[in-house]
Design a protein around this motif. Structure first.
Motif, PDB file in Angstrom:
ATOM      1  N   MET A  30     -32.517 -18.758  27.172  1.00  0.00           N
ATOM      2  CA  MET A  30     -33.074 -17.683  26.395  1.00  0.00           C
ATOM      3  C   MET A  30     -32.124 -17.338  25.262  1.00  0.00           C
ATOM      4  SD  MET A  30     -35.549 -15.365  25.971  1.00  0.00           S
ATOM      5  CE  MET A  30     -36.478 -15.881  27.388  1.00  0.00           C
ATOM      6  N   ALA A  31     -32.660 -17.326  24.062  1.00  0.00           N
ATOM      7  CA  ALA A  31     -31.887 -17.003  22.864  1.00  0.00           C
ATOM      8  C   ALA A  31     -32.158 -15.552  22.463  1.00  0.00           C
ATOM      9  CB  ALA A  31     -32.266 -17.957  21.741  1.00  0.00           C
ATOM     10  N   TYR A  32     -31.367 -15.068  21.496  1.00  0.00           N
ATOM     11  CA  TYR A  32     -31.468 -13.656  21.108  1.00  0.00           C
ATOM     12  C   TYR A  32     -31.368 -13.467  19.604  1.00  0.00           C
ATOM     13  CZ  TYR A  32     -30.257 -13.011  26.016  1.00  0.00           C
ATOM     14  OH  TYR A  32     -30.236 -13.084  27.384  1.00  0.00           O
ATOM     15  N   PHE A  33     -32.130 -12.490  19.120  1.00  0.00           N
ATOM     16  CA  PHE A  33     -31.911 -11.908  17.810  1.00  0.00           C
ATOM     17  C   PHE A  33     -31.279 -10.549  18.090  1.00  0.00           C
ATOM     18  CE2 PHE A  33     -35.927 -14.051  15.836  1.00  0.00           C
ATOM     19  CZ  PHE A  33     -35.293 -15.272  15.852  1.00  0.00           C
ATOM     20  N   ILE A  34     -30.201 -10.254  17.412  1.00  0.00           N
ATOM     21  CA  ILE A  34     -29.514  -8.986  17.571  1.00  0.00           C
ATOM     22  C   ILE A  34     -29.802  -8.142  16.333  1.00  0.00           C
ATOM     23  CG2 ILE A  34     -27.308  -7.849  18.019  1.00  0.00           C
ATOM     24  CD1 ILE A  34     -28.165  -9.966  20.166  1.00  0.00           C
ATOM     25  N   LEU A  35     -30.223  -6.909  16.559  1.00  0.00           N
ATOM     26  CA  LEU A  35     -30.615  -6.016  15.483  1.00  0.00           C
ATOM     27  C   LEU A  35     -29.710  -4.789  15.453  1.00  0.00           C
ATOM     28  CD1 LEU A  35     -34.397  -6.052  16.406  1.00  0.00           C
ATOM     29  CD2 LEU A  35     -33.259  -7.588  14.814  1.00  0.00           C
ATOM     30  N   ASN A  36     -29.565  -4.209  14.277  1.00  0.00           N
ATOM     31  CA  ASN A  36     -28.816  -2.962  14.148  1.00  0.00           C
ATOM     32  C   ASN A  36     -29.506  -1.880  14.975  1.00  0.00           C
ATOM     33  OD1 ASN A  36     -26.571  -3.446  12.368  1.00  0.00           O
ATOM     34  ND2 ASN A  36     -28.095  -3.851  10.773  1.00  0.00           N
ATOM     35  N   PRO A  37     -28.739  -0.922  15.476  1.00  0.00           N
ATOM     36  CA  PRO A  37     -29.309   0.128  16.324  1.00  0.00           C
ATOM     37  C   PRO A  37     -30.425   0.939  15.662  1.00  0.00           C
ATOM     38  CG  PRO A  37     -26.909   0.219  16.361  1.00  0.00           C
ATOM     39  CD  PRO A  37     -27.293  -0.797  15.341  1.00  0.00           C
ATOM     40  N   ASN A  38     -30.392   1.077  14.364  1.00  0.00           N
ATOM     41  CA  ASN A  38     -31.397   1.881  13.654  1.00  0.00           C
ATOM     42  C   ASN A  38     -32.567   1.059  13.125  1.00  0.00           C
ATOM     43  OD1 ASN A  38     -29.809   4.186  14.066  1.00  0.00           O
ATOM     44  ND2 ASN A  38     -28.583   3.705  12.252  1.00  0.00           N
ATOM     45  N   GLU A  39     -32.641  -0.192  13.503  1.00  0.00           N
ATOM     46  CA  GLU A  39     -33.710  -1.076  13.025  1.00  0.00           C
ATOM     47  C   GLU A  39     -35.053  -0.591  13.560  1.00  0.00           C
ATOM     48  OE1 GLU A  39     -35.744  -3.892  11.096  1.00  0.00           O
ATOM     49  OE2 GLU A  39     -33.625  -3.512  10.850  1.00  0.00           O
ATOM     50  N   THR A  40     -36.023  -0.436  12.684  1.00  0.00           N
ATOM     51  CA  THR A  40     -37.327   0.059  13.116  1.00  0.00           C
ATOM     52  C   THR A  40     -38.422  -0.998  13.089  1.00  0.00           C
ATOM     53  OG1 THR A  40     -37.773   0.845  10.863  1.00  0.00           O
ATOM     54  CG2 THR A  40     -36.832   2.434  12.433  1.00  0.00           C
ATOM     55  N   ASN A  41     -38.328  -1.973  12.200  1.00  0.00           N
ATOM     56  CA  ASN A  41     -39.405  -2.963  12.130  1.00  0.00           C
ATOM     57  C   ASN A  41     -39.043  -4.301  12.762  1.00  0.00           C
ATOM     58  OD1 ASN A  41     -37.851  -4.338  10.242  1.00  0.00           O
ATOM     59  ND2 ASN A  41     -39.143  -3.810   8.502  1.00  0.00           N
ATOM     60  N   TYR A  42     -37.823  -4.423  13.276  1.00  0.00           N
ATOM     61  CA  TYR A  42     -37.366  -5.595  14.035  1.00  0.00           C
ATOM     62  C   TYR A  42     -37.307  -6.889  13.217  1.00  0.00           C
ATOM     63  CZ  TYR A  42     -37.126  -3.294  18.563  1.00  0.00           C
ATOM     64  OH  TYR A  42     -36.772  -2.507  19.617  1.00  0.00           O
ATOM     65  N   THR A  43     -37.336  -6.800  11.914  1.00  0.00           N
ATOM     66  CA  THR A  43     -37.329  -8.016  11.095  1.00  0.00           C
ATOM     67  C   THR A  43     -35.994  -8.275  10.402  1.00  0.00           C
ATOM     68  OG1 THR A  43     -38.260  -6.812   9.220  1.00  0.00           O
ATOM     69  CG2 THR A  43     -39.821  -7.942  10.675  1.00  0.00           C
ATOM     70  N   ASN A  44     -35.082  -7.325  10.428  1.00  0.00           N
ATOM     71  CA  ASN A  44     -33.782  -7.497   9.780  1.00  0.00           C
ATOM     72  C   ASN A  44     -32.740  -7.877  10.832  1.00  0.00           C
ATOM     73  OD1 ASN A  44     -34.641  -6.712   7.112  1.00  0.00           O
ATOM     74  ND2 ASN A  44     -34.810  -4.649   7.936  1.00  0.00           N
ATOM     75  N   ILE A  45     -32.488  -9.155  10.952  1.00  0.00           N
ATOM     76  CA  ILE A  45     -31.596  -9.655  11.993  1.00  0.00           C
ATOM     77  C   ILE A  45     -30.140  -9.468  11.572  1.00  0.00           C
ATOM     78  CG2 ILE A  45     -30.890 -11.701  13.294  1.00  0.00           C
ATOM     79  CD1 ILE A  45     -33.729 -12.764  12.897  1.00  0.00           C
ATOM     80  N   TYR A  46     -29.337  -8.934  12.484  1.00  0.00           N
ATOM     81  CA  TYR A  46     -27.915  -8.720  12.255  1.00  0.00           C
ATOM     82  C   TYR A  46     -27.107  -9.938  12.705  1.00  0.00           C
ATOM     83  CZ  TYR A  46     -23.253  -6.697  12.758  1.00  0.00           C
ATOM     84  OH  TYR A  46     -21.913  -6.460  12.689  1.00  0.00           O
ATOM     85  N   LYS A  47     -27.415 -10.453  13.894  1.00  0.00           N
ATOM     86  CA  LYS A  47     -26.748 -11.633  14.456  1.00  0.00           C
ATOM     87  C   LYS A  47     -27.769 -12.415  15.272  1.00  0.00           C
ATOM     88  CE  LYS A  47     -22.518 -10.767  13.083  1.00  0.00           C
ATOM     89  NZ  LYS A  47     -21.861 -11.620  12.113  1.00  0.00           N
ATOM     90  N   ILE A  48     -27.435 -13.672  15.578  1.00  0.00           N
ATOM     91  CA  ILE A  48     -28.259 -14.492  16.465  1.00  0.00           C
ATOM     92  C   ILE A  48     -27.349 -15.132  17.510  1.00  0.00           C
ATOM     93  CG2 ILE A  48     -30.094 -14.930  14.776  1.00  0.00           C
ATOM     94  CD1 ILE A  48     -28.836 -17.680  14.240  1.00  0.00           C
ATOM     95  N   ALA A  49     -27.916 -15.374  18.683  1.00  0.00           N
ATOM     96  CA  ALA A  49     -27.146 -15.996  19.755  1.00  0.00           C
ATOM     97  C   ALA A  49     -28.036 -16.975  20.505  1.00  0.00           C
ATOM     98  CB  ALA A  49     -26.611 -14.936  20.707  1.00  0.00           C
ATOM     99  N   ALA A  50     -27.488 -18.143  20.812  1.00  0.00           N
ATOM    100  CA  ALA A  50     -28.251 -19.193  21.489  1.00  0.00           C
ATOM    101  C   ALA A  50     -28.496 -18.881  22.963  1.00  0.00           C
ATOM    102  CB  ALA A  50     -27.533 -20.533  21.357  1.00  0.00           C
TER     103      ALA A  50
END
Length: 163
Positions: A1-21
């Motif tokens: 399972m991989a991950y998109f990491i988002l900033n805590p204040n992200e509301t629309n979930y489309t602005n990715i901060y980091k990614i992890a495999a």
């Protein structure tokens, strides 16, 4: 399972901060618990990591993607100019500028993370970026740098993978 990491204040979930495999990579990103972690498939992760897709939207459950580079071979995502050739980099100078930006990101990490387990591999990647002969590539370059690395079995980090 991989991950998109988002900033805590992200509301629309489309602005990715980091990614992890995977969980191990996620644990090495040095994140606080405030960040939002979204589970994604390995193929979604690969598409973002390789810059072959970008996020169009998130409906609260899943993501919708579009091709990062529009091509005439994708009828659902045609280029704005049907006669245009999709390109990430038109010249070796443009590619060099991009590689220098990535190398700078690597440098920032290296300088402030002497004991991080990825330090050596990121240093190796940075050294590769700096020494890469951009004139060895055919232009226009119609794939991303990351896709080029994958296609040529070059170990690489997408900037969003670098802690």
């Amino acid at each position: 399972m991989a991950y998109f990491i988002l900033n805590p204040n992200e509301t629309n979930y489309t602005n990715i901060y980091k990614i992890a495999a995977d969980d191990d990579a996620k644990s090495k990103l040095n994140l606080t618990n405030d960040f939002i972690s979204v589970n994604v498939s390995d193929s979604e992760f690969a598409n973002i990591r390789n810059n072959t897709k970008s996020i169009a939207s998130h409906d609260g459950t899943s993501y919708t993607y579009v091709d990062f580079l529009s091509t005439e071979t994708d009828p659902n995502n045609p280029p704005s100019d049907p006669t245009a050739i999709a390109s990430n980099f038109e010249t070796s100078d443009q590619l060099r500028q991009e590689l220098d930006i990535i190398a700078n990101t690597c440098n920032q990490f290296i300088e402030s993370n002497a004991d991080h387990p990825w330090r050596t591999s990121i240093q190796t990647y940075k050294d590769y970026l700096v020494s890469f002969d951009t004139t060895s590539v055919t232009f226009p370059m119609t794939i991303s740098w990351e896709k080029y690395c994958e296609d040529n079995s070059i170990s690489y980090y997408h900037p969003l993978q670098i802690p």
